[in-house]
Design an enzyme around this catalytic site. Structure first.
Site, PDB file in Angstrom:
ATOM      1  N   TYR A   1     -70.685  30.869 -11.983  1.00 27.92           N
ATOM      2  CA  TYR A   1     -71.296  30.414 -13.228  1.00 27.92           C
ATOM      3  C   TYR A   1     -72.784  30.189 -12.991  1.00 27.92           C
ATOM      4  O   TYR A   1     -73.192  29.717 -11.928  1.00 27.92           O
ATOM      5  CB  TYR A   1     -70.677  29.100 -13.702  1.00 27.92           C
ATOM      6  CG  TYR A   1     -69.283  29.226 -14.272  1.00 27.92           C
ATOM      7  CD1 TYR A   1     -69.087  29.366 -15.649  1.00 27.92           C
ATOM      8  CD2 TYR A   1     -68.159  29.188 -13.449  1.00 27.92           C
ATOM      9  CE1 TYR A   1     -67.813  29.474 -16.180  1.00 27.92           C
ATOM     10  CE2 TYR A   1     -66.881  29.303 -13.972  1.00 27.92           C
ATOM     11  CZ  TYR A   1     -66.709  29.437 -15.344  1.00 27.92           C
ATOM     12  OH  TYR A   1     -65.446  29.546 -15.867  1.00 27.92           O
TER      13      TYR A   1
ATOM     14  N   ASP B   1     -65.150  27.035 -22.343  1.00 27.88           N
ATOM     15  CA  ASP B   1     -64.979  26.188 -23.507  1.00 27.88           C
ATOM     16  C   ASP B   1     -65.851  26.637 -24.672  1.00 27.88           C
ATOM     17  O   ASP B   1     -66.672  27.546 -24.542  1.00 27.88           O
ATOM     18  CB  ASP B   1     -65.300  24.737 -23.134  1.00 27.88           C
ATOM     19  CG  ASP B   1     -64.351  24.192 -22.084  1.00 27.88           C
ATOM     20  OD1 ASP B   1     -63.138  24.446 -22.194  1.00 27.88           O
ATOM     21  OD2 ASP B   1     -64.820  23.520 -21.145  1.00 27.88           O
TER      22      ASP B   1
END
Length: 313
Positions: free
Chosen positions: A124, A60
């Site tokens: 991540y 994002d």
């Protein structure tokens, strides 16, 4: 077509100036997505086929990547042979030199290869800086690249106990942010890794004072919309004593996005996609990966990309 080739690229970017990784509809453009810039760079190589990049892992606005991946087809005009992978890498980086986007590796792959659907896992890492009351006190190399917390300490033991609750296969509806795709995505995911480990500043040996850093690592085949940031926010709340481990378990078992406390999600700044792994059973490669370690002391080279042979499982 004999001169049409499919390529897999690994690429990095600082997400601060982009709307996210995926392309933005033209009527909504305020900031372009990373995909927009990748496709523009490919078009400047003058292929005769329509350019369409398939991104493996969505990030994002404000989220970074040290190793995302994508595939695309490229057919050169006048029956010219396909670009060699190293030439393509150099050509794309030349087109992207004004952007905070870089290609770290390019590979020729079979026509059936799909960067998103064949990804075996994604990793991540979320970076936390402790004892920083104001964003302006961070070294320039860390601004927009970590979450600066006023706390000088976190209860890491409690955070690790909470992290253990998230490992395994379960319904993560609580950690899914509301989005238009909620009814189409299966909320059951398998988290292989959730770890809380010490980190360090990118300039730890040069800045005038030591800043304690921590890294939270998540590995899964796929994640729900904003799942990592919401899990990170919950773990940090546990570390700060604002959320108990039993309460976190209750929130997880509620399996309801509305059960997640408002304003707890971590900001995008500290989140990095660091690794995308593939396993392909064909003759081209097996267990291809490209990854980067955020800790300089453990980094053996600028590009930690490994292509393993068929002997490795």
């Amino acid at each position: 077509m004999p001169n049409c080739a499919r390529y897999l690229i690994f690429f990095q970017y600082i997400g601060t100036k982009y709307s996210g990784v995926v392309k933005v509809p033209q009527h909504e453009v305020v900031k372009k997505g990373v995909q927009d810039h990748l496709e523009d760079a490919i078009r400047r190589l003058k292929p005769i086929n329509p350019v369409a990049v398939s991104i493996s892992s969505r990030t994002d606005r404000g989220v970074h990547a040290l190793s995302n991946s994508a595939h695309f087809d490229l057919q050169r005009k006048n029956d010219k042979p396909p670009f060699a992978a190293d030439i393509l890498l150099q050509a794309l980086n030349a087109q992207l030199k004004e952007e905070q986007i870089g290609i770290t590796r390019a590979l020729r792959v079979p026509d059936h290869f799909h960067a998103r659907f064949l990804a075996h896992s994604r990793t991540y890492v979320y970076r936390l800086a402790l004892g920083i009351p104001y964003h302006s006190l961070l070294p320039f190399t860390e601004r927009h690249l970590c979450w600066n917390l006023r706390n000088t300490e976190l209860d890491v033991g409690a955070m690790r106990e909470a992290a253990a609750l998230l490992v395994g296969t379960q319904d993560f509806s609580t950690f899914r942010a509301v989005s238009t795709e909620m009814h189409f995505k299966n909320p059951v995911k398998t988290l292989d890794v959730v770890s809380v480990q010490p980190g360090r500043s990118f300039v730890h040996t040069h800045f005038h004072r030591e800043i304690p850093f921590w890294e939270i690592t998540f590995t899964s085949r796929s994640f729900l919309y904003k799942q990592v940031r919401r899990m990170t926010g919950a773990l940090v709340a546990v570390g700060r004593g604002k959320l108990s481990v039993p309460r976190l378990k209750e929130i997880l078992l509620a399996r309801d996005s509305l059960a997640y406390p408002q304003s707890m999600a971590a900001p995008p700044d500290g989140l990095f996609l660091t690794r995308v792994d593939y396993r392909e059973t064909g003759d081209i490669f097996l267990n291809l990966q490209c990854s980067f370690d955020l800790q300089p002391s453990q980094q053996t080279s600028e590009e930690q990309c490994i292509s393993r042979g068929n002997s490795e499982k």
